[in-house]
Design an enzyme around this catalytic site. Structure first.
Site, PDB file in Angstrom:
ATOM      1  N   LEU A  16      -5.214  33.277   8.272  1.00 59.66           N
ATOM      2  CA  LEU A  16      -3.957  33.913   8.688  1.00 59.66           C
ATOM      3  C   LEU A  16      -2.765  33.006   8.379  1.00 59.66           C
ATOM      4  O   LEU A  16      -1.704  33.476   7.958  1.00 59.66           O
ATOM      5  CB  LEU A  16      -4.059  34.199  10.195  1.00 59.66           C
ATOM      6  CG  LEU A  16      -3.170  35.241  10.812  1.00 59.66           C
ATOM      7  CD1 LEU A  16      -3.104  36.510  10.003  1.00 59.66           C
ATOM      8  CD2 LEU A  16      -3.689  35.548  12.228  1.00 59.66           C
ATOM      9  N   ASP A  35      -1.929  21.510  10.556  1.00 61.94           N
ATOM     10  CA  ASP A  35      -3.361  21.852  10.605  1.00 61.94           C
ATOM     11  C   ASP A  35      -4.162  20.555  10.561  1.00 61.94           C
ATOM     12  O   ASP A  35      -3.708  19.564   9.988  1.00 61.94           O
ATOM     13  CB  ASP A  35      -3.746  22.749   9.428  1.00 61.94           C
ATOM     14  CG  ASP A  35      -4.986  23.598   9.731  1.00 61.94           C
ATOM     15  OD1 ASP A  35      -4.860  24.842   9.767  1.00 61.94           O
ATOM     16  OD2 ASP A  35      -6.063  23.013   9.950  1.00 61.94           O
ATOM     17  N   ASP A  52      -4.758  16.760  14.440  1.00 65.45           N
ATOM     18  CA  ASP A  52      -5.545  17.564  15.374  1.00 65.45           C
ATOM     19  C   ASP A  52      -4.682  17.934  16.580  1.00 65.45           C
ATOM     20  O   ASP A  52      -3.813  17.141  16.985  1.00 65.45           O
ATOM     21  CB  ASP A  52      -6.754  16.716  15.822  1.00 65.45           C
ATOM     22  CG  ASP A  52      -7.841  17.564  16.445  1.00 65.45           C
ATOM     23  OD1 ASP A  52      -7.614  18.121  17.542  1.00 65.45           O
ATOM     24  OD2 ASP A  52      -8.911  17.684  15.822  1.00 65.45           O
ATOM     25  N   LEU A  53      -4.957  19.101  17.151  1.00 62.09           N
ATOM     26  CA  LEU A  53      -4.245  19.499  18.381  1.00 62.09           C
ATOM     27  C   LEU A  53      -4.512  18.525  19.523  1.00 62.09           C
ATOM     28  O   LEU A  53      -3.792  18.528  20.522  1.00 62.09           O
ATOM     29  CB  LEU A  53      -4.680  20.904  18.815  1.00 62.09           C
ATOM     30  CG  LEU A  53      -4.228  22.094  17.942  1.00 62.09           C
ATOM     31  CD1 LEU A  53      -4.991  23.360  18.359  1.00 62.09           C
ATOM     32  CD2 LEU A  53      -2.725  22.318  18.071  1.00 62.09           C
ATOM     33  N   SER A  76     -11.663  30.167  15.576  1.00 57.89           N
ATOM     34  CA  SER A  76     -11.313  31.584  15.515  1.00 57.89           C
ATOM     35  C   SER A  76     -12.514  32.512  15.692  1.00 57.89           C
ATOM     36  O   SER A  76     -12.375  33.733  15.556  1.00 57.89           O
ATOM     37  CB  SER A  76     -10.616  31.881  14.187  1.00 57.89           C
ATOM     38  OG  SER A  76     -11.449  31.514  13.116  1.00 57.89           O
ATOM     39  N   HIS A 114     -10.482  40.002  21.568  1.00 60.44           N
ATOM     40  CA  HIS A 114     -11.685  39.595  22.301  1.00 60.44           C
ATOM     41  C   HIS A 114     -11.390  39.155  23.741  1.00 60.44           C
ATOM     42  O   HIS A 114     -12.315  38.844  24.480  1.00 60.44           O
ATOM     43  CB  HIS A 114     -12.448  38.551  21.486  1.00 60.44           C
ATOM     44  CG  HIS A 114     -12.898  39.136  20.176  1.00 60.44           C
ATOM     45  ND1 HIS A 114     -13.901  40.075  20.103  1.00 60.44           N
ATOM     46  CD2 HIS A 114     -12.403  39.005  18.920  1.00 60.44           C
ATOM     47  CE1 HIS A 114     -14.026  40.479  18.834  1.00 60.44           C
ATOM     48  NE2 HIS A 114     -13.137  39.839  18.104  1.00 60.44           N
ATOM     49  N   TYR A 141     -14.966  32.209  23.159  1.00 62.15           N
ATOM     50  CA  TYR A 141     -13.758  32.325  22.323  1.00 62.15           C
ATOM     51  C   TYR A 141     -12.738  33.270  22.981  1.00 62.15           C
ATOM     52  O   TYR A 141     -11.563  32.914  23.152  1.00 62.15           O
ATOM     53  CB  TYR A 141     -14.174  32.828  20.925  1.00 62.15           C
ATOM     54  CG  TYR A 141     -13.023  33.333  20.103  1.00 62.15           C
ATOM     55  CD1 TYR A 141     -12.058  32.458  19.618  1.00 62.15           C
ATOM     56  CD2 TYR A 141     -12.887  34.703  19.815  1.00 62.15           C
ATOM     57  CE1 TYR A 141     -10.988  32.931  18.870  1.00 62.15           C
ATOM     58  CE2 TYR A 141     -11.830  35.175  19.066  1.00 62.15           C
ATOM     59  CZ  TYR A 141     -10.874  34.288  18.608  1.00 62.15           C
ATOM     60  OH  TYR A 141      -9.809  34.751  17.874  1.00 62.15           O
ATOM     61  N   SER A 170      -7.935  42.683  13.522  1.00 65.00           N
ATOM     62  CA  SER A 170      -8.544  41.988  12.377  1.00 65.00           C
ATOM     63  C   SER A 170      -7.493  41.922  11.285  1.00 65.00           C
ATOM     64  O   SER A 170      -7.206  42.937  10.648  1.00 65.00           O
ATOM     65  CB  SER A 170      -9.747  42.765  11.839  1.00 65.00           C
ATOM     66  OG  SER A 170     -10.703  42.984  12.848  1.00 65.00           O
TER      67      SER A 170
HETATM   68  P1  NAI Z   1      -9.116  30.272  10.673  1.00 62.04           P
HETATM   69  O1  NAI Z   1     -10.355  29.736  11.292  1.00 62.04           O
HETATM   70  O2  NAI Z   1      -9.146  30.667   9.234  1.00 62.04           O
HETATM   71  O3  NAI Z   1      -7.901  29.265  10.883  1.00 62.04           O
HETATM   72  C1  NAI Z   1      -7.767  28.440  12.004  1.00 62.04           C
HETATM   73  C2  NAI Z   1      -7.126  27.146  11.570  1.00 62.04           C
HETATM   74  O4  NAI Z   1      -6.959  26.314  12.718  1.00 62.04           O
HETATM   75  C3  NAI Z   1      -7.975  26.370  10.553  1.00 62.04           C
HETATM   76  O5  NAI Z   1      -7.219  26.065   9.400  1.00 62.04           O
HETATM   77  C4  NAI Z   1      -8.381  25.129  11.297  1.00 62.04           C
HETATM   78  O6  NAI Z   1      -8.463  23.968  10.476  1.00 62.04           O
HETATM   79  C5  NAI Z   1      -7.273  24.994  12.342  1.00 62.04           C
HETATM   80  N1  NAI Z   1      -7.734  24.255  13.498  1.00 62.04           N
HETATM   81  C6  NAI Z   1      -8.870  24.471  14.228  1.00 62.04           C
HETATM   82  N2  NAI Z   1      -8.977  23.562  15.196  1.00 62.04           N
HETATM   83  C7  NAI Z   1      -7.894  22.752  15.094  1.00 62.04           C
HETATM   84  C8  NAI Z   1      -7.456  21.625  15.821  1.00 62.04           C
HETATM   85  N3  NAI Z   1      -8.173  21.115  16.841  1.00 62.04           N
HETATM   86  N4  NAI Z   1      -6.307  21.032  15.449  1.00 62.04           N
HETATM   87  C9  NAI Z   1      -5.573  21.514  14.401  1.00 62.04           C
HETATM   88  N5  NAI Z   1      -5.951  22.575  13.671  1.00 62.04           N
HETATM   89  C10 NAI Z   1      -7.101  23.207  14.017  1.00 62.04           C
HETATM   90  O7  NAI Z   1      -8.701  31.534  11.568  1.00 62.04           O
HETATM   91  P2  NAI Z   1      -7.681  32.698  11.259  1.00 62.04           P
HETATM   92  O8  NAI Z   1      -8.444  33.911  10.975  1.00 62.04           O
HETATM   93  O9  NAI Z   1      -6.662  32.238  10.308  1.00 62.04           O
HETATM   94  O10 NAI Z   1      -7.006  32.898  12.699  1.00 62.04           O
HETATM   95  C11 NAI Z   1      -5.834  32.190  13.065  1.00 62.04           C
HETATM   96  C12 NAI Z   1      -5.602  32.376  14.565  1.00 62.04           C
HETATM   97  O11 NAI Z   1      -5.455  33.757  14.862  1.00 62.04           O
HETATM   98  C13 NAI Z   1      -6.749  31.862  15.425  1.00 62.04           C
HETATM   99  O12 NAI Z   1      -6.204  31.327  16.617  1.00 62.04           O
HETATM  100  C14 NAI Z   1      -7.531  33.117  15.746  1.00 62.04           C
HETATM  101  O13 NAI Z   1      -8.223  32.987  16.962  1.00 62.04           O
HETATM  102  C15 NAI Z   1      -6.425  34.148  15.829  1.00 62.04           C
HETATM  103  N6  NAI Z   1      -6.913  35.476  15.504  1.00 62.04           N
HETATM  104  C16 NAI Z   1      -7.179  35.807  14.190  1.00 62.04           C
HETATM  105  C17 NAI Z   1      -7.605  37.071  13.877  1.00 62.04           C
HETATM  106  C18 NAI Z   1      -7.803  37.493  12.468  1.00 62.04           C
HETATM  107  O14 NAI Z   1      -8.104  38.667  12.268  1.00 62.04           O
HETATM  108  N7  NAI Z   1      -7.659  36.643  11.463  1.00 62.04           N
HETATM  109  C19 NAI Z   1      -7.871  38.065  14.939  1.00 62.04           C
HETATM  110  C20 NAI Z   1      -7.547  37.617  16.274  1.00 62.04           C
HETATM  111  C21 NAI Z   1      -7.076  36.368  16.531  1.00 62.04           C
HETATM  112  C1  15L Z   2     -10.849  37.536  16.033  1.00 68.11           C
HETATM  113  O1  15L Z   2     -10.357  37.170  17.090  1.00 68.11           O
HETATM  114  C2  15L Z   2     -11.256  36.561  14.984  1.00 68.11           C
HETATM  115  O2  15L Z   2     -10.445  35.416  14.972  1.00 68.11           O
HETATM  116  C3  15L Z   2     -11.271  37.188  13.605  1.00 68.11           C
HETATM  117  O3  15L Z   2     -11.963  36.299  12.734  1.00 68.11           O
HETATM  118  C4  15L Z   2     -11.941  38.547  13.609  1.00 68.11           C
HETATM  119  O4  15L Z   2     -13.267  38.366  13.908  1.00 68.11           O
HETATM  120  C5  15L Z   2     -11.298  39.461  14.622  1.00 68.11           C
HETATM  121  O5  15L Z   2     -11.153  38.842  15.893  1.00 68.11           O
HETATM  122  C6  15L Z   2     -12.048  40.785  14.827  1.00 68.11           C
HETATM  123  O6  15L Z   2     -12.201  41.205  15.964  1.00 68.11           O
HETATM  124  O7  15L Z   2     -12.424  41.391  13.828  1.00 68.11           O
END
Ligand code: NAI
Ligand code: 15L
Length: 272
Positions: A16, A35, A52-53, A76, A114, A141, A170
């Site tokens: 994202l 990141d 890191d966070l 995620s 979720h 999560y 998503s």
């Molecule tokens: P992703 O897993 O591709 O990206 C998450 C990023 O956070 C990664 O680049 C990772 O290196 C970084 N990260 C993880 N732990 C870290 C830490 N301790 N310190 C610094 N960086 C850290 O996930 P995505 O799909 O890009 O999702 C982004 C956010 O949106 C997440 O919080 C996820 O839970 C939320 N989300 C995403 C959805 C989707 O459909 N893509 C759906 C619902 C929520």
């Molecule tokens: C989420 O919260 C996840 O971060 C994403 O990877 C998808 O799994 C999405 O929900 C989903 O519900 O499809």
């Protein structure tokens, strides 16, 4: 509140984060990218912070001087409780503390469907799921996203930091399952919604569902529309191919019965 210009994007190396750092600059934002994973393809001249966070000093420096934060960083998908605790619970706390210390007043929090994953999905003429439906996390999560929403509420009430928590469905370039036809948010609609969340004249803590205007929508998009979000996409163009490949959702299948889909089984069923 003046429109934010400089935005810290955490999780900028992720799926994202990569989509949003491509789309959000056209809305006039200057992005600072954060990141733990290196960002190899950052545009020249952009500020990149690899940390890191858990690193509170790095976070404080990262938030210093920004107008707003989009908090995407974290785990995620489902993982062990210890990993979720460190990245999503302690990590989000560290981010809010840094924002409080540095006077940042607007955060957009990437929450998730979720948080309410065990809510039965609407069928037939059932009403859309309202934003006030009780929380029913489907994973550690999802539980961590409930924590993030409550943390946002606390920091709004106690410290005057406004947060919009977006319960994202998503957000990927295209839906990859029949369930996603209902919860999909196109990246372009994602950028529209995050822009609305960054700029809407709302105070306190606001929670909205985040998706496109899908024909098979399961939830109420009116809280997101109230921010000024006008979705333009609909997953229906992907429906025929996905249904031909995977079949319709089966209510007797525990991975199909609830909003959270395959996150609601133990262990979660991948892919989803
Ligand atoms: P992703 O897993 O591709 O990206 C998450 C990023 O956070 C990664 O680049 C990772 O290196 C970084 N990260 C993880 N732990 C870290 C830490 N301790 N310190 C610094 N960086 C850290 O996930 P995505 O799909 O890009 O999702 C982004 C956010 O949106 C997440 O919080 C996820 O839970 C939320 N989300 C995403 C959805 C989707 O459909 N893509 C759906 C619902 C929520
Ligand atoms: C989420 O919260 C996840 O971060 C994403 O990877 C998808 O799994 C999405 O929900 C989903 O519900 O499809």
């Amino acid at each position: 509140m003046p429109a934010p210009r400089t935005v810290l994007l955490t999780g900028a190396a992720g799926i994202l984060g990569t989509l949003m750092r491509g789309l959000l600059p056209s809305y006039g934002y200057e992005l600072r990218l954060f990141d733990v994973a290196p960002i190899k393809d950052a545009p020249e001249g952009s500020t990149v912070i690899t940390a890191d966070l858990a690193d509170r000093d790095a976070l404080r420096e990262a938030v210093r001087g920004v107008d707003a934060i989009m908090h995407l960083a974290g785990i995620s998908l489902e993982s062990t409780f210890d990993k979720i605790l460190r990245a999503n619970i302690e990590g989000t706390y560290n981010l809010y503390e840094a924002a409080r210390e540095e006077g940042v007043r607007r955060i957009v929090f990437a929450s998730s469907n979720h948080t309410v994953g065990f809510t039965p999905r609407p069928q037939g003429d059932d009403p859309l799921i309202p934003i006030g439906t009780p929380r029913r996390p489907d994973t550690y999560y999802g539980l961590s996203k409930c924590f993030g929403e409550d943390l946002a509420s606390l920091y709004a009430d106690l410290h005057g930091i406004d947060t919009v928590s977006v319960r994202i469905g998503s957000c990927f370039p295209a839906p990859t399952s029949v369930r996603m036809l209902s919860v999909w948010m196109s990246p372009e609609d994602g950028a529209r919604l995050f822009h609305a969340a960054l700029t809407a004249p709302v105070t306190g803590h606001t929670v909205v569902y985040g998706s496109s205007a899908n024909t098979r929508l399961w939830w109420d998009l009116s809280p997101a529309r109230a921010l000024g979000y006008e979705p333009r996409d609909d997953s229906e163009k992907f429906a025929a191919a996905l249904i031909a490949e995977q079949g319709e959702l089966d209510p007797a299948n525990p991975a199909h019965a609830n909003l959270g889909g395959p996150f609601c089984t133990d262990p979660p069923i991948w892919p989803y």
